[in-house]
Design an enzyme around this catalytic site. Structure first.
Site, mmCIF file in Angstrom:
data_model
loop_
_atom_site.group_PDB
_atom_site.id
_atom_site.type_symbol
_atom_site.label_atom_id
_atom_site.label_comp_id
_atom_site.label_asym_id
_atom_site.label_seq_id
_atom_site.Cartn_x
_atom_site.Cartn_y
_atom_site.Cartn_z
ATOM 1 N N GLY A 113 0.857 -1.181 0.000
ATOM 2 C CA GLY A 113 0.000 0.000 0.000
ATOM 3 C C GLY A 113 0.896 1.235 0.000
ATOM 4 O O GLY A 113 2.082 1.157 -0.370
ATOM 5 N N ALA B 154 2.262 2.854 2.489
ATOM 6 C CA ALA B 154 3.391 2.753 3.413
ATOM 7 C C ALA B 154 4.444 1.776 2.896
ATOM 8 O O ALA B 154 5.636 2.095 2.847
ATOM 9 C CB ALA B 154 2.884 2.344 4.793
ATOM 10 N N GLU C 257 -16.601 11.439 0.299
ATOM 11 C CA GLU C 257 -16.038 11.414 -1.063
ATOM 12 C C GLU C 257 -16.862 10.485 -1.967
ATOM 13 O O GLU C 257 -17.070 10.770 -3.143
ATOM 14 C CB GLU C 257 -14.564 11.001 -1.023
ATOM 15 C CG GLU C 257 -13.700 12.083 -0.371
ATOM 16 C CD GLU C 257 -12.229 11.991 -0.724
ATOM 17 O OE1 GLU C 257 -11.659 10.899 -0.595
ATOM 18 O OE2 GLU C 257 -11.651 13.021 -1.133
ATOM 19 N N GLN D 6 -1.097 10.343 3.557
ATOM 20 C CA GLN D 6 -0.003 11.297 3.728
ATOM 21 C C GLN D 6 0.878 10.904 4.929
ATOM 22 O O GLN D 6 2.107 10.907 4.847
ATOM 23 C CB GLN D 6 -0.631 12.681 3.970
ATOM 24 C CG GLN D 6 0.277 13.842 3.746
ATOM 25 C CD GLN D 6 -0.394 15.147 4.199
ATOM 26 O OE1 GLN D 6 0.234 15.927 4.877
ATOM 27 N NE2 GLN D 6 -1.630 15.398 3.858
HETATM 28 P P1 NAD Z 1 -13.529 7.579 9.466
HETATM 29 O O1 NAD Z 1 -13.240 6.933 10.762
HETATM 30 O O2 NAD Z 1 -12.821 8.804 9.074
HETATM 31 O O3 NAD Z 1 -15.123 7.879 9.358
HETATM 32 C C1 NAD Z 1 -16.104 6.966 9.780
HETATM 33 C C2 NAD Z 1 -17.352 7.721 10.195
HETATM 34 O O4 NAD Z 1 -18.356 6.763 10.523
HETATM 35 C C3 NAD Z 1 -17.145 8.599 11.418
HETATM 36 O O5 NAD Z 1 -17.660 9.880 11.175
HETATM 37 C C4 NAD Z 1 -17.923 7.878 12.511
HETATM 38 O O6 NAD Z 1 -18.506 8.750 13.460
HETATM 39 C C5 NAD Z 1 -19.021 7.163 11.709
HETATM 40 N N1 NAD Z 1 -19.554 5.984 12.409
HETATM 41 C C6 NAD Z 1 -18.852 5.032 13.063
HETATM 42 N N2 NAD Z 1 -19.696 4.135 13.608
HETATM 43 C C7 NAD Z 1 -20.951 4.523 13.276
HETATM 44 C C8 NAD Z 1 -22.255 4.003 13.539
HETATM 45 N N3 NAD Z 1 -22.462 2.907 14.266
HETATM 46 N N4 NAD Z 1 -23.322 4.672 13.049
HETATM 47 C C9 NAD Z 1 -23.157 5.789 12.295
HETATM 48 N N5 NAD Z 1 -21.967 6.309 12.034
HETATM 49 C C10 NAD Z 1 -20.863 5.696 12.505
HETATM 50 O O7 NAD Z 1 -13.330 6.388 8.385
HETATM 51 P P2 NAD Z 1 -13.080 6.448 6.809
HETATM 52 O O8 NAD Z 1 -13.901 7.486 6.186
HETATM 53 O O9 NAD Z 1 -13.210 5.043 6.361
HETATM 54 O O10 NAD Z 1 -11.573 6.855 6.689
HETATM 55 C C11 NAD Z 1 -10.558 6.002 7.236
HETATM 56 C C12 NAD Z 1 -9.260 6.781 7.358
HETATM 57 O O11 NAD Z 1 -8.781 7.114 6.054
HETATM 58 C C13 NAD Z 1 -9.423 8.074 8.113
HETATM 59 O O12 NAD Z 1 -8.283 8.296 8.897
HETATM 60 C C14 NAD Z 1 -9.534 9.101 7.034
HETATM 61 O O13 NAD Z 1 -9.070 10.371 7.455
HETATM 62 C C15 NAD Z 1 -8.648 8.517 5.941
HETATM 63 N N6 NAD Z 1 -9.119 8.967 4.619
HETATM 64 C C16 NAD Z 1 -8.648 10.154 4.159
HETATM 65 C C17 NAD Z 1 -9.074 10.609 2.919
HETATM 66 C C18 NAD Z 1 -8.552 11.942 2.416
HETATM 67 O O14 NAD Z 1 -7.635 12.495 3.026
HETATM 68 N N7 NAD Z 1 -9.116 12.480 1.353
HETATM 69 C C19 NAD Z 1 -9.973 9.870 2.150
HETATM 70 C C20 NAD Z 1 -10.456 8.648 2.646
HETATM 71 C C21 NAD Z 1 -10.016 8.215 3.899
#
Ligand code: NAD
Length: 391
Positions: free
Chosen positions: A10, A12, A164, A308
């Site tokens: 990936g 990393a 997104e 990042q």
């Molecule tokens: P995330 O943890 O950022 O978001 C998950 C969301 O689901 C949270 O807002 C949480 O409150 C919600 N959630 C969790 N349990 C829930 C429930 N039972 N009911 C309703 N809502 C619930 O996860 P992600 O979006 O998969 O991202 C994973 C990681 O990857 C994060 O660190 C994110 O910052 C990173 N990421 C970054 C980018 C970018 O920089 N553009 C894009 C995609 C992912």
């Protein structure tokens, strides 16, 4: 000759292998990955929405890494830390002197009943393609079924991946409506989020802009609504029910199950590491990316798991393996964010950039920023040829 094993290709793992190859060490460097390709995890939502094809977000690992790296395509089945040995699906166990573990992430269900069976996660190319097929087949099925739930999509969570994905989905939906001749006014896109706030890492005016943009395109948000169960055709939050035959499960991630299976002291398959990213009891082992829990001395919390940060961790881990091989002191991990970008389809988004001053961006310009970020990421992991070929 020492053997350095890097697990996972990936963000990393690819970056660590690239940095190790440049050091000209007298060592065997082996990069192990399940698939012969690397995928851009930050673009999986586009494959799932059907706005990009797998070929647009993947590249051949062997073509992208230096010939100094041995690439082994196999599935890691376990790590024996005391024997310094990696179990593999098809090959003999791999002995190592130094290990960089970058095995990445899996979908997190938090043990919510029915989430695994009835939700469609976006964690790799196969799951993103499966989610896309589910969406398209369910919409197409409406013509026969006349089931209104075939026209409903529920996106679980409102983190980065969900937002997104929603951005791509609202962009593609009019094309799907036309393709399958669907009643546009009956299409429903619902986002259910446990927390009261969406995208908490952005300033409120950017969050408001993003939410309003998606609302105008038809997304219905339900915040402060924790999902308690997922049934076939319904997402449940206590006594509320959101009916849909496409349920996208994007509520967060945990590290690879190999971590718990191998007996590491972990939480959600993430292991707390020293400030040089190695393990206290196993200084020959480094964990980076989603399998690693790295305390941020500035915030007092763990660093989030972003591409990042994974790339920055890979630089530190590779430099520290090189230092260990050469009998030098390791360095601690430091990170300075250059900003955060959240796309909302190809033509919109929000971004906060911290480079030559602080920039708060919204709208079409973010599409250009996102393209630069994606190209830069491929360049950091592979080479110019791979970057140009993936455009
Ligand atoms: P995330 O943890 O950022 O978001 C998950 C969301 O689901 C949270 O807002 C949480 O409150 C919600 N959630 C969790 N349990 C829930 C429930 N039972 N009911 C309703 N809502 C619930 O996860 P992600 O979006 O998969 O991202 C994973 C990681 O990857 C994060 O660190 C994110 O910052 C990173 N990421 C970054 C980018 C970018 O920089 N553009 C894009 C995609 C992912």
């Amino acid at each position: 000759m020492k053997t350095i094993a890097v697990l996972g290709a990936g963000y990393a793992g690819m970056r660590a292998a690239k940095k190790l190859a440049h050091a000209n060490l007298d060592a065997r460097i082996i990069l192990v990955n399940r698939n012969p390709y690397h995928y851009e995890a930050t673009q999986l939502h586009q494959v799932a929405a059907g706005t990009k094809e797998p070929a647009d977000v993947t590249f051949d690992i062997r073509k992208a890494v230096s010939p100094r790296i041995e690439v082994l395509i196999d599935t890691v089945t376990g790590i024996d830390q005391d024997k310094r040995q990696v179990g593999l699906g098809k090959h003999e166990p791999l002995r190592y002197d130094y290990l960089i573990n970058a095995l990445g992430f899996e979908s997190e269900t938090f043990g919510i009943k029915g989430a695994e069976e009835n939700g469609w996660p976006l964690v790799d190319i196969d799951t993103a393609l499966a989610a896309r097929r589910r969406l398209e087949n369910t919409l197409a099925n409406y013509r026969n079924s006349h089931d209104p739930n075939d026209l409903h999509v529920v996106v679980c969570g409102a983190g980065f991946t969900s937002i997104e994905y929603l951005g791509e989905l609202v962009y593609r939906m009019p094309k799907l409506v036309a393709k399958y001749d669907l009643p546009a006014d009956q299409v429903k896109i619902i986002c259910v989020e446990a927390s009261p706030k969406i995208l908490p890492m952005f300033s409120q005016n950017l969050v408001d802009w993003a939410v309003n943009y998606l609302k105008k395109k038809g997304v219905e948000f339900h915040t402060s609504t924790a999902i308690t169960e997922v049934r076939p055709g319904a997402v449940v939050s206590n006594d509320q029910e959101f009916r849909a035959n496409t349920i996208i499960w994007t509520t967060g991630v945990r590290g690879s199950h190999i971590i718990a299976d191998s007996g590491y002291n972990q939480k959600r398959n993430r292991v707390v590491v020293e400030d040089d990213l190695s393990l206290t009891d196993h200084p020959e082992e480094f964990l980076i990316g989603d399998v690693s829990a790295v305390p941020d001395p500035e915030s007092g919390r763990l660093f989030p798991t972003t591409a990042q940060i994974s790339i920055a961790q890979a630089d530190t881990a590779a430099a520290n393996v090189i230092a260990r091989v050469q009998g030098r002191q390791t360095q601690r991990f430091r990170f300075k964010s250059i900003g955060t970008v959240c796309s909302l389809g190809p033509q919109a988004g929000v971004a906060e950039i911290d480079m030559m001053g602080k920039w708060k961006l919204k709208g079409a310009v973010v599409g250009i920023v996102k393209k630069i970020v994606n190209d830069r990421s491929v360049l950091e992991l592979a080479n110019v040829k791979t970057m140009l070929e993936s455009n």
